[in-house]
Design a protein around this motif. Structure first.
Motif, PDB file in Angstrom:
ATOM      1  N   PHE A 140       0.935  -1.143   0.030  1.00 40.79           N
ATOM      2  CA  PHE A 140      -0.060   0.006   0.055  1.00 40.79           C
ATOM      3  C   PHE A 140       0.918   1.194   0.011  1.00 40.79           C
ATOM      4  N   ASP A 141       0.211   2.204  -0.596  1.00 39.53           N
ATOM      5  CA  ASP A 141       0.972   3.731  -0.723  1.00 39.53           C
ATOM      6  C   ASP A 141       0.249   4.307   0.822  1.00 39.53           C
ATOM      7  N   MET A 142       1.090   4.185   1.871  1.00 37.93           N
ATOM      8  CA  MET A 142       0.411   4.537   3.080  1.00 37.93           C
ATOM      9  C   MET A 142      -0.030   6.176   3.145  1.00 37.93           C
ATOM     10  N   LYS A 143       1.124   6.914   2.564  1.00 37.73           N
ATOM     11  CA  LYS A 143       1.107   8.439   2.496  1.00 37.73           C
ATOM     12  C   LYS A 143      -0.357   8.591   1.944  1.00 37.73           C
ATOM     13  N   LEU A 144      -0.465   8.123   0.590  1.00 41.90           N
ATOM     14  CA  LEU A 144      -1.790   8.316  -0.153  1.00 41.90           C
ATOM     15  C   LEU A 144      -2.965   7.998   0.580  1.00 41.90           C
ATOM     16  N   LEU A 145      -3.030   6.635   1.366  1.00 44.69           N
ATOM     17  CA  LEU A 145      -3.992   6.295   1.941  1.00 44.69           C
ATOM     18  C   LEU A 145      -4.334   7.066   3.330  1.00 44.69           C
TER      19      LEU A 145
ATOM     20  N   THR B 186     -11.206   4.585   9.864  1.00 44.68           N
ATOM     21  CA  THR B 186     -11.538   3.915   8.646  1.00 44.68           C
ATOM     22  C   THR B 186     -10.623   3.075   8.054  1.00 44.68           C
ATOM     23  N   LEU B 187      -9.356   3.451   8.042  1.00 45.09           N
ATOM     24  CA  LEU B 187      -8.317   2.287   7.358  1.00 45.09           C
ATOM     25  C   LEU B 187      -8.454   0.924   8.112  1.00 45.09           C
ATOM     26  N   ASP B 188      -8.698   1.247   9.526  1.00 42.71           N
ATOM     27  CA  ASP B 188      -8.731   0.022  10.446  1.00 42.71           C
ATOM     28  C   ASP B 188      -9.884  -0.836  10.011  1.00 42.71           C
ATOM     29  N   GLU B 189     -11.107  -0.121   9.470  1.00 45.79           N
ATOM     30  CA  GLU B 189     -12.261  -0.840   9.313  1.00 45.79           C
ATOM     31  C   GLU B 189     -11.892  -1.390   7.847  1.00 45.79           C
ATOM     32  N   LEU B 190     -11.239  -0.940   7.046  1.00 46.30           N
ATOM     33  CA  LEU B 190     -11.105  -1.566   5.834  1.00 46.30           C
ATOM     34  C   LEU B 190      -9.840  -2.605   5.730  1.00 46.30           C
ATOM     35  N   GLY B 191      -9.240  -2.876   6.739  1.00 47.39           N
ATOM     36  CA  GLY B 191      -8.707  -3.956   6.973  1.00 47.39           C
ATOM     37  C   GLY B 191      -7.010  -3.741   6.598  1.00 47.39           C
ATOM     38  N   VAL B 192      -6.660  -2.340   6.783  1.00 47.76           N
ATOM     39  CA  VAL B 192      -5.399  -1.806   6.399  1.00 47.76           C
ATOM     40  C   VAL B 192      -4.656  -1.827   7.633  1.00 47.76           C
ATOM     41  N   GLU B 193      -3.501  -2.664   7.729  1.00 50.04           N
ATOM     42  CA  GLU B 193      -2.650  -2.913   8.800  1.00 50.04           C
ATOM     43  C   GLU B 193      -1.644  -1.627   8.830  1.00 50.04           C
TER      44      GLU B 193
ATOM     45  N   GLY C 186      14.045   2.496  13.945  1.00 50.73           N
ATOM     46  CA  GLY C 186      13.665   2.204  12.457  1.00 50.73           C
ATOM     47  C   GLY C 186      12.847   1.094  12.307  1.00 50.73           C
ATOM     48  N   VAL C 187      12.454   0.133  13.626  1.00 51.99           N
ATOM     49  CA  VAL C 187      11.852  -1.070  13.243  1.00 51.99           C
ATOM     50  C   VAL C 187      10.542  -0.849  13.085  1.00 51.99           C
ATOM     51  N   GLU C 188       9.743  -1.234  12.299  1.00 57.40           N
ATOM     52  CA  GLU C 188       8.312  -1.126  11.928  1.00 57.40           C
ATOM     53  C   GLU C 188       7.563  -1.950  13.046  1.00 57.40           C
ATOM     54  N   LYS C 189       6.584  -1.334  13.609  1.00 61.13           N
ATOM     55  CA  LYS C 189       5.591  -1.964  14.668  1.00 61.13           C
ATOM     56  C   LYS C 189       4.181  -1.276  14.314  1.00 61.13           C
ATOM     57  N   PRO C 190       3.218  -2.296  14.900  1.00 56.05           N
ATOM     58  CA  PRO C 190       1.928  -1.869  14.869  1.00 56.05           C
ATOM     59  C   PRO C 190       1.673  -0.455  15.112  1.00 56.05           C
ATOM     60  N   GLU C 191       0.764   0.237  14.626  1.00 60.47           N
ATOM     61  CA  GLU C 191       0.159   1.665  15.040  1.00 60.47           C
ATOM     62  C   GLU C 191      -0.423   1.644  16.352  1.00 60.47           C
ATOM     63  N   VAL C 192      -1.032   0.697  16.509  1.00 62.25           N
ATOM     64  CA  VAL C 192      -1.653   0.319  18.049  1.00 62.25           C
ATOM     65  C   VAL C 192      -1.063  -0.824  18.477  1.00 62.25           C
ATOM     66  N   GLU C 193      -0.215  -0.586  19.618  1.00 63.32           N
ATOM     67  CA  GLU C 193       0.860  -1.695  20.218  1.00 63.32           C
ATOM     68  C   GLU C 193       0.036  -2.600  20.946  1.00 63.32           C
ATOM     69  N   PHE C 194       0.548  -3.840  21.052  1.00 64.22           N
ATOM     70  CA  PHE C 194      -0.291  -4.770  22.082  1.00 64.22           C
ATOM     71  C   PHE C 194       0.052  -4.679  23.301  1.00 64.22           C
ATOM     72  N   THR C 195      -0.882  -5.070  24.141  1.00 65.81           N
ATOM     73  CA  THR C 195      -0.816  -5.059  25.831  1.00 65.81           C
ATOM     74  C   THR C 195       0.339  -5.635  26.237  1.00 65.81           C
ATOM     75  N   GLU C 196       1.040  -5.188  27.270  1.00 67.30           N
ATOM     76  CA  GLU C 196       1.906  -6.026  28.114  1.00 67.30           C
ATOM     77  C   GLU C 196       1.233  -7.379  28.526  1.00 67.30           C
ATOM     78  N   GLU C 197       2.177  -8.408  28.771  1.00 67.71           N
ATOM     79  CA  GLU C 197       1.653  -9.590  28.775  1.00 67.71           C
ATOM     80  C   GLU C 197       1.760  -9.844  30.427  1.00 67.71           C
ATOM     81  N   LEU C 198       0.942 -10.312  31.256  1.00 68.71           N
ATOM     82  CA  LEU C 198       1.314 -10.678  32.744  1.00 68.71           C
ATOM     83  C   LEU C 198       1.533 -12.199  32.730  1.00 68.71           C
ATOM     84  N   LEU C 199       2.647 -12.610  33.230  1.00 74.66           N
ATOM     85  CA  LEU C 199       2.880 -14.066  33.354  1.00 74.66           C
ATOM     86  C   LEU C 199       2.927 -14.613  34.810  1.00 74.66           C
ATOM     87  N   GLU C 200       2.786 -15.754  35.013  1.00 75.81           N
ATOM     88  CA  GLU C 200       2.475 -16.235  36.263  1.00 75.81           C
ATOM     89  C   GLU C 200       4.042 -15.992  37.082  1.00 75.81           C
TER      90      GLU C 200
END
Length: 203
Positions: free
Chosen positions: A100-105, A113-120, A128-142
């Motif tokens: 995808f051309d993210m700048k254009l989108l 709206t992009l999230d509804e359209l399924g654009v990651e 410089g490492v790519e990561k999700p726009e909405v980060e994942f929650t921290e995990e609580l381990l035993e």
């Protein structure tokens, strides 16, 4: 007829050299599979890369208002044909190797709206490492040591969100097409202590 079809002036899809080579290889060796889509003005909605690679070969336009599914039946292929199997693979690889051309989108749509359209959506961190726009929650381990805070009124809860800078995060069991997003409620202890230290020191 092909001279009446126009490329999309705002094509949201980028076709690199590898992608173009795969599309051309698929069309040359296996023939046309999926159809492309144009609007009533003849401008391509989907299939710019295919149309470019197709060149001046014959084109057949089927008019539709979108109320019926247009199915392309390849009369030259049977289920067990090797050529048919290759087409099934390349039908996907030719799509997967474009981006995808993210700048254009982002210029045309807001993030919900992009999230509804399924654009990651992805951003880059300090390294410089790519990561999700909405980060994942921290995990609580035993094996983690932890305390549990609960708030029985909205005022205190809002203050806690502000103090600890609680952001929207994705649940760990989110998956493509079904993302669970809410306020992150798991915070690393050292991060929480640092925020408290800054708060009470007035930094």
């Amino acid at each position: 007829m092909s001279n009446e079809i126009k490329f999309d002036k705002r094509n949201y899809r980028r076709h690199g050299d590898k992608n173009k080579q795969l599309i051309k290889k698929s069309l040359d060796e296996l023939g046309a599979g999926r159809s492309i889509v144009i609007d009533n003005d003849g401008e391509i909605i989907g299939g710019n890369g295919v149309f470019e690679a197709w060149g001046n070969k014959p084109v057949k336009v089927i008019e539709s208002d979108g109320s019926e599914l247009v199915v392309v039946k390849r009369t030259d292929l049977s289920t067990n044909d090797e050529k048919r199997k290759k087409l099934a693979v390349m039908d996907n690889t030719t799509s997967d190797t474009s981006t995808f051309d993210m700048k254009l989108l982002k210029a045309d749509f807001d993030i919900p709206t992009l999230d509804e359209l399924g654009v990651e959506l992805k951003i880059k961190d300090e390294l410089g490492v790519e990561k999700p726009e909405v980060e994942f929650t921290e995990e609580l381990l035993e094996e983690h040591n932890y305390v549990v805070l609960y708030f029985d009124n909205s005022v205190d809860w809002l203050q806690a969100q502000s103090l600890f800078d609680l952001k929207q995060v994705q649940a760990l069991n989110s998956k493509e097409g079904f993302r669970k997003i809410g306020v992150g409620r798991v915070l690393k202890g050292n991060v929480a202590l640092e925020k408290l230290r800054k708060h009470f020191s007035g930094e």
